[in-house]
Design a protein around this motif. Structure first.
Motif, PDB file in Angstrom:
ATOM      1  N   THR A  39       0.839  -1.183   0.000  1.00  0.00           N
ATOM      2  CA  THR A  39       0.000   0.000   0.000  1.00  0.00           C
ATOM      3  C   THR A  39       0.884   1.246   0.000  1.00  0.00           C
ATOM      4  OG1 THR A  39      -1.771  -1.145   1.177  1.00  0.00           O
ATOM      5  CG2 THR A  39      -1.767   1.266   1.292  1.00  0.00           C
ATOM      6  N   ALA A  40       0.608   2.152  -0.936  1.00  0.00           N
ATOM      7  CA  ALA A  40       1.483   3.313  -1.113  1.00  0.00           C
ATOM      8  C   ALA A  40       0.945   4.569  -0.442  1.00  0.00           C
ATOM      9  CB  ALA A  40       1.692   3.580  -2.607  1.00  0.00           C
ATOM     10  N   SER A  41      -0.273   4.525   0.062  1.00  0.00           N
ATOM     11  CA  SER A  41      -0.822   5.709   0.731  1.00  0.00           C
ATOM     12  C   SER A  41      -0.286   5.820   2.148  1.00  0.00           C
ATOM     13  CB  SER A  41      -2.350   5.649   0.742  1.00  0.00           C
ATOM     14  OG  SER A  41      -2.797   4.475   1.396  1.00  0.00           O
ATOM     15  N   VAL A  42      -0.393   7.010   2.699  1.00  0.00           N
ATOM     16  CA  VAL A  42       0.079   7.305   4.055  1.00  0.00           C
ATOM     17  C   VAL A  42      -1.134   7.499   4.955  1.00  0.00           C
ATOM     18  CG1 VAL A  42       1.427   8.886   5.491  1.00  0.00           C
ATOM     19  CG2 VAL A  42       2.130   8.428   3.125  1.00  0.00           C
ATOM     20  N   ALA A  43      -1.176   6.773   6.061  1.00  0.00           N
ATOM     21  CA  ALA A  43      -2.277   6.906   7.008  1.00  0.00           C
ATOM     22  C   ALA A  43      -2.037   8.111   7.916  1.00  0.00           C
ATOM     23  CB  ALA A  43      -2.422   5.634   7.833  1.00  0.00           C
ATOM     24  N   PHE A  44      -3.035   8.963   8.039  1.00  0.00           N
ATOM     25  CA  PHE A  44      -2.991  10.110   8.947  1.00  0.00           C
ATOM     26  C   PHE A  44      -3.871   9.764  10.141  1.00  0.00           C
ATOM     27  CE2 PHE A  44      -4.321  14.804   9.594  1.00  0.00           C
ATOM     28  CZ  PHE A  44      -3.319  14.998  10.535  1.00  0.00           C
ATOM     29  N   VAL A  45      -3.255   9.634  11.294  1.00  0.00           N
ATOM     30  CA  VAL A  45      -3.906   9.085  12.478  1.00  0.00           C
ATOM     31  C   VAL A  45      -4.046  10.171  13.543  1.00  0.00           C
ATOM     32  CG1 VAL A  45      -3.767   7.300  14.268  1.00  0.00           C
ATOM     33  CG2 VAL A  45      -2.936   6.828  11.948  1.00  0.00           C
ATOM     34  N   GLY A  46      -5.194  10.188  14.203  1.00  0.00           N
ATOM     35  CA  GLY A  46      -5.471  11.192  15.214  1.00  0.00           C
ATOM     36  C   GLY A  46      -4.838  10.882  16.553  1.00  0.00           C
ATOM     37  N   PRO A  47      -4.938  11.815  17.493  1.00  0.00           N
ATOM     38  CA  PRO A  47      -4.266  11.671  18.790  1.00  0.00           C
ATOM     39  C   PRO A  47      -4.832  10.571  19.679  1.00  0.00           C
ATOM     40  CG  PRO A  47      -5.591  13.675  18.736  1.00  0.00           C
ATOM     41  CD  PRO A  47      -5.578  13.134  17.348  1.00  0.00           C
ATOM     42  N   TYR A  48      -5.964   9.991  19.298  1.00  0.00           N
ATOM     43  CA  TYR A  48      -6.529   8.886  20.070  1.00  0.00           C
ATOM     44  C   TYR A  48      -6.497   7.577  19.281  1.00  0.00           C
ATOM     45  CZ  TYR A  48      -7.980  12.799  22.892  1.00  0.00           C
ATOM     46  OH  TYR A  48      -7.964  13.951  23.645  1.00  0.00           O
ATOM     47  N   GLY A  49      -5.645   7.540  18.262  1.00  0.00           N
ATOM     48  CA  GLY A  49      -5.445   6.316  17.504  1.00  0.00           C
ATOM     49  C   GLY A  49      -6.452   6.077  16.401  1.00  0.00           C
ATOM     50  N   ASN A  50      -7.306   7.036  16.137  1.00  0.00           N
ATOM     51  CA  ASN A  50      -8.304   6.896  15.069  1.00  0.00           C
ATOM     52  C   ASN A  50      -7.697   7.295  13.726  1.00  0.00           C
ATOM     53  OD1 ASN A  50      -8.272   9.551  16.386  1.00  0.00           O
ATOM     54  ND2 ASN A  50      -9.758  10.125  14.817  1.00  0.00           N
ATOM     55  N   LEU A  51      -8.079   6.599  12.679  1.00  0.00           N
ATOM     56  CA  LEU A  51      -7.560   6.897  11.346  1.00  0.00           C
ATOM     57  C   LEU A  51      -8.409   8.020  10.736  1.00  0.00           C
ATOM     58  CD1 LEU A  51      -6.459   4.164   8.804  1.00  0.00           C
ATOM     59  CD2 LEU A  51      -7.072   6.475   8.150  1.00  0.00           C
ATOM     60  N   ILE A  52      -7.786   9.160  10.518  1.00  0.00           N
ATOM     61  CA  ILE A  52      -8.504  10.336  10.012  1.00  0.00           C
ATOM     62  C   ILE A  52      -8.721  10.239   8.509  1.00  0.00           C
ATOM     63  CG2 ILE A  52      -8.413  12.840   9.737  1.00  0.00           C
ATOM     64  CD1 ILE A  52      -6.694  12.915  12.296  1.00  0.00           C
ATOM     65  N   LYS A  53      -7.633   9.988   7.777  1.00  0.00           N
ATOM     66  CA  LYS A  53      -7.713   9.908   6.313  1.00  0.00           C
ATOM     67  C   LYS A  53      -6.425   9.315   5.773  1.00  0.00           C
ATOM     68  CE  LYS A  53      -8.227  14.242   5.441  1.00  0.00           C
ATOM     69  NZ  LYS A  53      -8.361  15.500   4.687  1.00  0.00           N
ATOM     70  N   ARG A  54      -6.361   9.169   4.455  1.00  0.00           N
ATOM     71  CA  ARG A  54      -5.142   8.725   3.773  1.00  0.00           C
ATOM     72  C   ARG A  54      -4.670   9.779   2.798  1.00  0.00           C
ATOM     73  NH1 ARG A  54      -3.929   3.539   4.649  1.00  0.00           N
ATOM     74  NH2 ARG A  54      -5.586   2.274   5.558  1.00  0.00           N
ATOM     75  N   PHE A  55      -3.355   9.923   2.737  1.00  0.00           N
ATOM     76  CA  PHE A  55      -2.752  10.767   1.722  1.00  0.00           C
ATOM     77  C   PHE A  55      -2.246   9.847   0.608  1.00  0.00           C
ATOM     78  CE2 PHE A  55      -1.773  13.431   5.607  1.00  0.00           C
ATOM     79  CZ  PHE A  55      -2.812  14.327   5.375  1.00  0.00           C
ATOM     80  N   PRO A  56      -2.796   9.956  -0.589  1.00  0.00           N
ATOM     81  CA  PRO A  56      -2.393   9.047  -1.665  1.00  0.00           C
ATOM     82  C   PRO A  56      -0.986   9.310  -2.150  1.00  0.00           C
ATOM     83  CG  PRO A  56      -3.838  10.754  -2.517  1.00  0.00           C
ATOM     84  CD  PRO A  56      -3.812  10.933  -1.020  1.00  0.00           C
ATOM     85  N   HIS A  57      -0.355   8.279  -2.679  1.00  0.00           N
ATOM     86  CA  HIS A  57       0.972   8.451  -3.272  1.00  0.00           C
ATOM     87  C   HIS A  57       0.875   9.460  -4.412  1.00  0.00           C
ATOM     88  CE1 HIS A  57       4.965   7.610  -4.706  1.00  0.00           C
ATOM     89  NE2 HIS A  57       4.504   7.322  -5.901  1.00  0.00           N
ATOM     90  N   GLY A  58       1.811  10.382  -4.437  1.00  0.00           N
ATOM     91  CA  GLY A  58       1.818  11.415  -5.463  1.00  0.00           C
ATOM     92  C   GLY A  58       1.251  12.740  -4.995  1.00  0.00           C
ATOM     93  N   MET A  59       0.614  12.767  -3.837  1.00  0.00           N
ATOM     94  CA  MET A  59       0.123  14.027  -3.284  1.00  0.00           C
ATOM     95  C   MET A  59       1.314  14.897  -2.906  1.00  0.00           C
ATOM     96  SD  MET A  59      -2.630  14.450  -0.189  1.00  0.00           S
ATOM     97  CE  MET A  59      -3.318  16.048   0.274  1.00  0.00           C
TER      98      MET A  59
END
Length: 207
Positions: A169-189
């Motif tokens: 998987t090439a996307s980057v997980a953006f995770v919140g301060p309580y361990g929740n996954l907020i969103k993904r930044f796709p490769h190439g952004m």
């Protein structure tokens, strides 16, 4: 910094793979195995337990209260990983003091080849604040699954297991301060867009 990183990435293939004496299989680009995004919206704390490059145990609890960027890859990745790490490093430069509340993790999915010292040197090249993690396969698989990512080993010659690349998987997980996954930044952004998005999210959380 971006121009310098790009030159070294494209011209050298690369300090990590070359320095460790690893095979560089540039004839085949890694395949982006898309994340299971249907599971990303689950509002749950995503647990993991790995080791850093000093052999210290690292758990999700260690980052409670911080935002995280989590990227799964491997050192001898010919293109996607170095490009992504360079982009994240440039985004970090733009974020300034916000980095105090942000942890950027590079998690190897190839711990057999990515030894602690080489892995440490590899991420340090991009930014000294990036934290490299590795662990036994069971722990790696658990963390990969926790963040709905995927990886698969590809062997050009099925009879020769010594040379391989890893599709991941090439996307980057953006995770919140309580361990929740907020969103993904796709490769190439772009680094600009990533930094802008992170800044807006972190500043909104402070209000």
């Amino acid at each position: 910094m971006l121009a310098r990183r790009s030159f070294l990435i494209l011209g050298g293939s690369f300090i990590g793979a070359a320095g460790a004496g690893l095979p560089v299989l540039a004839q085949r680009q890694d395949v982006d195995l898309e994340a299971d995004t249907a599971q990303d919206t689950a509002d749950v704390r995503r647990r993991f337990m790995m080791e850093d490059t000093y052999g210290n145990l690292v758990k999700d609890d260690d980052f409670q209260g911080k935002f995280m960027l989590i990227y799964f890859g491997y050192m001898s990745c010919p293109d996607v990983c170095p490009t992504t790490l360079a982009t994240l490093a440039d985004a970090m430069e733009q974020l300034g003091d916000l980095n105090e509340d942000l942890a950027v993790l590079f998690v190897t999915v190839d711990p057999d080849r990515d030894g602690p010292k080489d892995l440490h040197d590899y991420v340090q090249f991009f930014d000294k604040r990036i934290i490299a993690l590795r662990g036994p396969k069971a722990y790696t698989d658990h963390m990969v699954k926790a963040f709905n990512a995927r990886y698969e080993f590809y062997y050009p010659d099925p009879e020769d297991k010594s040379e391989y690349t890893v599709d991941h998987t090439a996307s980057v997980a953006f995770v919140g301060p309580y361990g929740n996954l907020i969103k993904r930044f796709p490769h190439g952004m772009s680094a600009d867009d990533i930094a802008k998005d992170i800044r807006e999210t972190m500043e909104a959380a402070r209000k």
